[in-house]
Design a protein around this motif. Structure first.
Motif, PDB file in Angstrom:
ATOM      1  N   UNK A  54       0.835  -1.203   0.000  1.00 52.24           N
ATOM      2  CA  UNK A  54       0.000   0.000   0.000  1.00 52.24           C
ATOM      3  C   UNK A  54       0.868   1.251   0.000  1.00 52.24           C
ATOM      4  N   UNK A  55       1.908   1.261   0.797  1.00 52.72           N
ATOM      5  CA  UNK A  55       2.802   2.427   0.850  1.00 52.72           C
ATOM      6  C   UNK A  55       3.491   2.633  -0.498  1.00 52.72           C
ATOM      7  N   UNK A  56       3.971   1.553  -1.095  1.00 52.77           N
ATOM      8  CA  UNK A  56       4.633   1.644  -2.395  1.00 52.77           C
ATOM      9  C   UNK A  56       3.661   2.148  -3.463  1.00 52.77           C
ATOM     10  N   UNK A  57       2.434   1.639  -3.446  1.00 53.03           N
ATOM     11  CA  UNK A  57       1.429   2.071  -4.419  1.00 53.03           C
ATOM     12  C   UNK A  57       1.109   3.554  -4.229  1.00 53.03           C
ATOM     13  N   UNK A  58       0.998   3.983  -2.980  1.00 50.83           N
ATOM     14  CA  UNK A  58       0.721   5.389  -2.698  1.00 50.83           C
ATOM     15  C   UNK A  58       1.828   6.308  -3.176  1.00 50.83           C
ATOM     16  N   UNK A  59       3.062   5.854  -3.098  1.00 51.16           N
ATOM     17  CA  UNK A  59       4.210   6.678  -3.491  1.00 51.16           C
ATOM     18  C   UNK A  59       4.520   6.594  -4.982  1.00 51.16           C
ATOM     19  N   UNK A  60       4.280   5.417  -5.595  1.00 48.95           N
ATOM     20  CA  UNK A  60       4.717   5.216  -6.976  1.00 48.95           C
ATOM     21  C   UNK A  60       3.593   4.852  -7.948  1.00 48.95           C
ATOM     22  N   UNK A  61       2.422   4.564  -7.426  1.00 48.67           N
ATOM     23  CA  UNK A  61       1.317   4.166  -8.294  1.00 48.67           C
ATOM     24  C   UNK A  61       0.631   5.380  -8.908  1.00 48.67           C
ATOM     25  N   UNK A  62      -0.289   5.132  -9.825  1.00 50.87           N
ATOM     26  CA  UNK A  62      -1.017   6.246 -10.454  1.00 50.87           C
ATOM     27  C   UNK A  62      -1.946   6.935  -9.454  1.00 50.87           C
ATOM     28  N   UNK A  63      -2.161   8.225  -9.658  1.00 48.45           N
ATOM     29  CA  UNK A  63      -3.101   8.962  -8.796  1.00 48.45           C
ATOM     30  C   UNK A  63      -4.527   8.488  -9.040  1.00 48.45           C
ATOM     31  N   UNK A  80     -32.220   2.125 -32.269  1.00 47.15           N
ATOM     32  CA  UNK A  80     -31.662   2.423 -33.585  1.00 47.15           C
ATOM     33  C   UNK A  80     -30.790   3.666 -33.604  1.00 47.15           C
ATOM     34  N   UNK A  81     -30.235   4.028 -32.466  1.00 43.30           N
ATOM     35  CA  UNK A  81     -29.476   5.270 -32.363  1.00 43.30           C
ATOM     36  C   UNK A  81     -28.109   5.034 -31.719  1.00 43.30           C
ATOM     37  N   UNK A  82     -27.390   4.020 -32.132  1.00 47.97           N
ATOM     38  CA  UNK A  82     -26.084   3.743 -31.531  1.00 47.97           C
ATOM     39  C   UNK A  82     -25.227   5.006 -31.559  1.00 47.97           C
ATOM     40  N   UNK A  83     -24.606   5.292 -30.397  1.00 47.42           N
ATOM     41  CA  UNK A  83     -23.742   6.480 -30.255  1.00 47.42           C
ATOM     42  C   UNK A  83     -22.487   6.082 -29.512  1.00 47.42           C
ATOM     43  N   UNK A  84     -21.470   6.879 -29.638  1.00 48.67           N
ATOM     44  CA  UNK A  84     -20.274   6.697 -28.836  1.00 48.67           C
ATOM     45  C   UNK A  84     -20.515   7.354 -27.482  1.00 48.67           C
ATOM     46  N   UNK A  85     -20.618   6.539 -26.452  1.00 48.75           N
ATOM     47  CA  UNK A  85     -20.828   7.039 -25.088  1.00 48.75           C
ATOM     48  C   UNK A  85     -20.321   5.983 -24.113  1.00 48.75           C
ATOM     49  N   UNK A  86     -19.315   6.361 -23.342  1.00 47.38           N
ATOM     50  CA  UNK A  86     -18.714   5.446 -22.376  1.00 47.38           C
ATOM     51  C   UNK A  86     -18.795   6.024 -20.975  1.00 47.38           C
ATOM     52  N   UNK A  87     -19.178   5.195 -20.032  1.00 48.72           N
ATOM     53  CA  UNK A  87     -19.149   5.595 -18.632  1.00 48.72           C
ATOM     54  C   UNK A  87     -17.913   4.942 -18.009  1.00 48.72           C
ATOM     55  N   UNK A  88     -17.138   5.747 -17.306  1.00 46.83           N
ATOM     56  CA  UNK A  88     -15.953   5.251 -16.618  1.00 46.83           C
ATOM     57  C   UNK A  88     -16.149   5.364 -15.116  1.00 46.83           C
ATOM     58  N   UNK A  89     -15.639   4.378 -14.392  1.00 45.44           N
ATOM     59  CA  UNK A  89     -15.446   4.489 -12.952  1.00 45.44           C
ATOM     60  C   UNK A  89     -13.958   4.742 -12.767  1.00 45.44           C
ATOM     61  N   UNK A  90     -13.640   5.892 -12.192  1.00 44.03           N
ATOM     62  CA  UNK A  90     -12.250   6.330 -12.057  1.00 44.03           C
ATOM     63  C   UNK A  90     -11.985   6.664 -10.596  1.00 44.03           C
ATOM     64  N   UNK A  91     -10.858   6.234 -10.093  1.00 46.96           N
ATOM     65  CA  UNK A  91     -10.507   6.554  -8.720  1.00 46.96           C
ATOM     66  C   UNK A  91      -9.188   5.946  -8.321  1.00 46.96           C
ATOM     67  N   UNK A  92      -9.027   5.800  -7.021  1.00 48.34           N
ATOM     68  CA  UNK A  92      -7.818   5.232  -6.443  1.00 48.34           C
ATOM     69  C   UNK A  92      -8.255   4.479  -5.184  1.00 48.34           C
ATOM     70  N   UNK A  93      -7.939   3.189  -5.080  1.00 43.77           N
ATOM     71  CA  UNK A  93      -8.402   2.436  -3.920  1.00 43.77           C
ATOM     72  C   UNK A  93      -7.837   2.951  -2.596  1.00 43.77           C
ATOM     73  N   UNK A  94      -6.626   3.486  -2.606  1.00 45.01           N
ATOM     74  CA  UNK A  94      -6.076   4.066  -1.376  1.00 45.01           C
ATOM     75  C   UNK A  94      -6.841   5.321  -0.977  1.00 45.01           C
ATOM     76  N   UNK A  95      -7.173   6.130  -1.965  1.00 48.28           N
ATOM     77  CA  UNK A  95      -7.952   7.340  -1.696  1.00 48.28           C
ATOM     78  C   UNK A  95      -9.318   6.965  -1.133  1.00 48.28           C
ATOM     79  N   UNK A  96      -9.941   5.961  -1.722  1.00 46.33           N
ATOM     80  CA  UNK A  96     -11.247   5.521  -1.233  1.00 46.33           C
ATOM     81  C   UNK A  96     -11.148   5.062   0.216  1.00 46.33           C
ATOM     82  N   UNK A  97     -10.106   4.311   0.528  1.00 44.18           N
ATOM     83  CA  UNK A  97      -9.984   3.821   1.909  1.00 44.18           C
ATOM     84  C   UNK A  97      -9.698   4.958   2.877  1.00 44.18           C
ATOM     85  N   UNK A  98      -9.052   6.022   2.393  1.00 41.04           N
ATOM     86  CA  UNK A  98      -8.799   7.185   3.240  1.00 41.04           C
ATOM     87  C   UNK A  98     -10.106   7.842   3.672  1.00 41.04           C
ATOM     88  N   UNK A  99     -11.093   7.842   2.781  1.00 41.05           N
ATOM     89  CA  UNK A  99     -12.388   8.431   3.126  1.00 41.05           C
ATOM     90  C   UNK A  99     -13.279   7.465   3.887  1.00 41.05           C
TER      91      UNK A  99
END
Length: 163
Positions: A54-63, A80-99
């Motif tokens: 966890x410490x290594x990920x916090x220091x060297x992993x992606x934000x 009949x209306x296909x479109x380009x639309x993507x939903x992303x879930x974006x975050x950081x598991x360490x940040x989530x655990x901090x909250x």
């Protein structure tokens, strides 16, 4: 047996739209190149209480990482209306655990949700709700402060992809 208790609160959400001058495909490519897929190993390490990893990920992993992606545009094929639309879930598991260590209900919003869709001219558009606007509802500065940090990190990532 007592009845369940229900409470309700109305909160103000700051909704953000970022319109790119670049194509949907280019914005998507840039986002996915700059925000990596979540390393499933880090989730396992956190679940096992691996403090060193966890410490290594916090220091060297992606934000930020992409936890999941859903193709909402494909769902429009039924109409009949296909479109380009993507939903992303974006975050950081360490940040989530901090909250969530302070307020478990913050898990409702972690990871964050972002939609990228194609406008009528084929350009990419991001929409999301500013993290601090919903994390502040918990009345805990430790959670609200993380929300403000996420505001900056998410905005930088999305502006970088849109630019």
């Amino acid at each position: 047996m007592p009845e369940p208790a229900t409470t309700s609160a109305v909160i103000a959400i700051d909704h953000i739209t970022i319109r790119s001058t670049q194509s949907f495909d280019e914005v998507r490519r840039k986002l996915e190149a700059s925000v990596p897929q979540l390393d499933p190993g880090i989730v396992a390490s956190l679940s096992e209480g691996d403090q060193i990893r966890a410490k290594d990920y916090g220091e060297h992993g992606p934000k930020l990482s992409i936890f999941a992606q859903r193709n909402h545009g494909a769902l429009l094929q039924i109409a009949g209306k296909r479109r380009n639309a993507l939903q992303y879930e974006i975050g950081n598991p360490l940040t989530a655990s901090t909250m969530t260590r302070h307020r478990l209900a913050a898990a409702l919003y972690a990871p964050l949700r972002v939609v990228l869709y194609e406008d009528e001219q084929g350009r990419g558009v991001f929409e999301y709700d500013r993290p601090s606007s919903f994390f502040s509802q918990f009345g805990d500065e430790r959670v609200a402060g993380v929300g403000r940090d996420l505001d900056k990190e998410l905005e930088a990532a999305l502006l970088g992809a849109a630019g």
